[in-house]
Design a protein around this motif. Structure first.
Motif, PDB file in Angstrom:
ATOM      1  N   THR A  64      49.519 -42.281 121.661  1.00 12.35           N
ATOM      2  CA  THR A  64      49.884 -41.116 121.086  1.00 12.35           C
ATOM      3  C   THR A  64      51.389 -40.706 121.502  1.00 12.35           C
ATOM      4  N   ASN A  65      52.064 -41.586 122.128  1.00 10.64           N
ATOM      5  CA  ASN A  65      53.341 -41.326 122.637  1.00 10.64           C
ATOM      6  C   ASN A  65      54.297 -42.622 122.459  1.00 10.64           C
ATOM      7  N   ALA A  66      54.147 -43.144 121.639  1.00 10.64           N
ATOM      8  CA  ALA A  66      55.294 -44.494 120.999  1.00 10.64           C
ATOM      9  C   ALA A  66      55.090 -45.340 122.477  1.00 10.64           C
ATOM     10  N   PHE A  67      53.809 -45.649 122.727  1.00 13.23           N
ATOM     11  CA  PHE A  67      53.726 -46.765 123.651  1.00 13.23           C
ATOM     12  C   PHE A  67      54.119 -46.642 124.989  1.00 13.23           C
ATOM     13  N   ALA A  68      54.309 -45.253 125.563  1.00 12.73           N
ATOM     14  CA  ALA A  68      54.492 -45.133 126.960  1.00 12.73           C
ATOM     15  C   ALA A  68      53.094 -45.380 127.752  1.00 12.73           C
ATOM     16  N   ASP A  69      51.991 -45.223 127.047  1.00 17.31           N
ATOM     17  CA  ASP A  69      50.810 -45.579 127.632  1.00 17.31           C
ATOM     18  C   ASP A  69      50.064 -45.650 126.247  1.00 17.31           C
ATOM     19  N   VAL A  70      48.797 -46.596 126.564  1.00 14.78           N
ATOM     20  CA  VAL A  70      47.840 -46.879 125.714  1.00 14.78           C
ATOM     21  C   VAL A  70      46.418 -46.579 126.267  1.00 14.78           C
ATOM     22  N   ALA A  71      45.466 -46.412 125.432  1.00 19.90           N
ATOM     23  CA  ALA A  71      43.955 -46.275 125.863  1.00 19.90           C
ATOM     24  C   ALA A  71      43.163 -47.252 124.810  1.00 19.90           C
ATOM     25  N   VAL A  72      42.037 -47.737 125.348  1.00 15.82           N
ATOM     26  CA  VAL A  72      41.067 -48.497 124.581  1.00 15.82           C
ATOM     27  C   VAL A  72      40.338 -47.647 123.557  1.00 15.82           C
ATOM     28  N   THR A  73      40.496 -47.851 122.290  1.00 18.04           N
ATOM     29  CA  THR A  73      39.644 -47.318 121.228  1.00 18.04           C
ATOM     30  C   THR A  73      38.516 -48.027 120.748  1.00 18.04           C
ATOM     31  N   GLY A  74      38.340 -49.308 121.289  1.00 18.47           N
ATOM     32  CA  GLY A  74      37.555 -50.406 120.685  1.00 18.47           C
ATOM     33  C   GLY A  74      37.510 -51.509 121.308  1.00 18.47           C
ATOM     34  N   THR A  75      36.487 -52.398 121.270  1.00 17.34           N
ATOM     35  CA  THR A  75      36.402 -53.744 121.826  1.00 17.34           C
ATOM     36  C   THR A  75      35.786 -54.788 120.965  1.00 17.34           C
ATOM     37  N   PHE A  76      36.078 -55.987 120.973  1.00 22.62           N
ATOM     38  CA  PHE A  76      35.369 -57.054 120.224  1.00 22.62           C
ATOM     39  C   PHE A  76      35.185 -58.136 121.096  1.00 22.62           C
ATOM     40  N   GLU A  77      33.950 -58.536 121.271  1.00 22.87           N
ATOM     41  CA  GLU A  77      33.508 -59.477 122.200  1.00 22.87           C
ATOM     42  C   GLU A  77      33.745 -60.997 121.531  1.00 22.87           C
ATOM     43  N   THR A  78      34.228 -61.635 122.089  1.00 23.59           N
ATOM     44  CA  THR A  78      34.504 -63.051 121.285  1.00 23.59           C
ATOM     45  C   THR A  78      33.538 -64.316 122.247  1.00 23.59           C
ATOM     46  N   LEU A  79      33.526 -65.167 121.625  1.00 25.75           N
ATOM     47  CA  LEU A  79      32.867 -66.205 122.220  1.00 25.75           C
ATOM     48  C   LEU A  79      33.547 -66.852 123.373  1.00 25.75           C
ATOM     49  N   PRO A  80      33.074 -67.500 124.339  1.00 22.87           N
ATOM     50  CA  PRO A  80      33.650 -67.796 125.468  1.00 22.87           C
ATOM     51  C   PRO A  80      34.374 -69.243 125.084  1.00 22.87           C
ATOM     52  N   GLN A  81      35.380 -69.020 124.074  1.00 21.39           N
ATOM     53  CA  GLN A  81      36.154 -70.278 123.679  1.00 21.39           C
ATOM     54  C   GLN A  81      37.668 -69.996 123.647  1.00 21.39           C
ATOM     55  N   PHE A  82      38.136 -69.140 124.744  1.00 21.76           N
ATOM     56  CA  PHE A  82      39.505 -68.930 125.153  1.00 21.76           C
ATOM     57  C   PHE A  82      40.073 -68.615 123.750  1.00 21.76           C
ATOM     58  N   PRO A  83      40.019 -67.192 123.144  1.00 21.71           N
ATOM     59  CA  PRO A  83      40.782 -66.634 122.021  1.00 21.71           C
ATOM     60  C   PRO A  83      42.148 -66.607 122.546  1.00 21.71           C
ATOM     61  N   THR A  84      43.041 -66.785 121.700  1.00 25.76           N
ATOM     62  CA  THR A  84      44.381 -66.700 121.809  1.00 25.76           C
ATOM     63  C   THR A  84      45.182 -65.868 120.851  1.00 25.76           C
ATOM     64  N   THR A  85      45.220 -65.939 119.815  1.00 22.97           N
ATOM     65  CA  THR A  85      45.966 -65.373 118.919  1.00 22.97           C
ATOM     66  C   THR A  85      45.384 -64.440 117.683  1.00 22.97           C
ATOM     67  N   LEU A  86      46.006 -63.875 116.966  1.00 22.81           N
ATOM     68  CA  LEU A  86      45.634 -62.628 115.990  1.00 22.81           C
ATOM     69  C   LEU A  86      46.262 -63.175 114.763  1.00 22.81           C
ATOM     70  N   ALA A  87      45.779 -62.916 113.456  1.00 15.79           N
ATOM     71  CA  ALA A  87      46.381 -63.235 112.068  1.00 15.79           C
ATOM     72  C   ALA A  87      45.746 -62.053 111.294  1.00 15.79           C
ATOM     73  N   ARG A  88      46.689 -61.277 110.505  1.00 13.39           N
ATOM     74  CA  ARG A  88      46.351 -60.220 109.520  1.00 13.39           C
ATOM     75  C   ARG A  88      46.163 -60.636 108.184  1.00 13.39           C
ATOM     76  N   ARG A  89      45.433 -60.052 107.476  1.00 11.00           N
ATOM     77  CA  ARG A  89      45.350 -60.352 105.966  1.00 11.00           C
ATOM     78  C   ARG A  89      45.209 -58.915 105.375  1.00 11.00           C
ATOM     79  N   ASN A  90      46.159 -58.736 104.383  1.00  8.78           N
ATOM     80  CA  ASN A  90      45.936 -57.540 103.331  1.00  8.78           C
ATOM     81  C   ASN A  90      45.732 -56.293 104.209  1.00  8.78           C
ATOM     82  N   ASP A  91      46.747 -56.147 105.371  1.00  5.11           N
ATOM     83  CA  ASP A  91      46.926 -54.976 106.036  1.00  5.11           C
ATOM     84  C   ASP A  91      45.270 -54.356 106.471  1.00  5.11           C
ATOM     85  N   SER A  92      44.260 -55.002 106.052  1.00  5.93           N
ATOM     86  CA  SER A  92      42.801 -54.446 106.429  1.00  5.93           C
ATOM     87  C   SER A  92      41.908 -55.394 107.163  1.00  5.93           C
ATOM     88  N   GLU A  93      42.365 -56.416 107.348  1.00 10.27           N
ATOM     89  CA  GLU A  93      41.382 -57.576 107.774  1.00 10.27           C
ATOM     90  C   GLU A  93      42.289 -58.171 109.192  1.00 10.27           C
TER      91      GLU A  93
END
Length: 131
Positions: free
Chosen positions: A72-101
């Protein structure tokens, strides 16, 4: 340093994997970078994906989680608002599709670095669904 994301307000958000730090680096004065405060343990932070001007997704491969971080302050600090549990397969990166996925890649990098036999030949990409 590992993950990096450009913010349209003229700074970079950068992740430091070994201690879970996040940094804000102004493009017009990079030497004046600041550590972004958070109470969340982000050790193993890797890939970053800016969803909007106040929401950042962060993969933590050693924790097998993706965190949704909000500011709420231009990344002076952040708070967790959700988590996604992944499989234990060393997740590394993210990609976006259509601004919603947003998708996470399970790289199996831990197995590749250990040179397991047989070598890893299949990789998984999963759409994020936060709790």
């Amino acid at each position: 340093m590992n993950g990096i994301e450009f913010h349209p307000d003229g700074y970079l958000l950068v992740a430091k994997t070994d201690d879970g730090s996040l940094f804000k680096v102004p493009l017009n004065a990079p030497a004046t970078f600041t550590k972004i405060a958070t109470s969340q343990n982000l050790v193993g932070i890797d890939g970053l994906s800016l969803q909007d001007v106040s929401t950042l997704y962060a993969v933590t491969n050693s924790q097998s989680k993706v965190y949704r971080l909000a500011t709420t302050n231009a990344f002076a600090d952040v708070a967790v608002t959700g988590t996604f549990e992944t499989l234990p397969q060393f997740p590394t990166t993210l990609a976006r599709r259509n601004d919603s996925e947003t998708y996470v890649l399970y790289s199996n990098l831990d197995k590749l670095q250990a040179q397991t036999t047989p070598p890893v030949s299949a990789y998984t990409i999963i759409k994020l669904k936060f709790k």
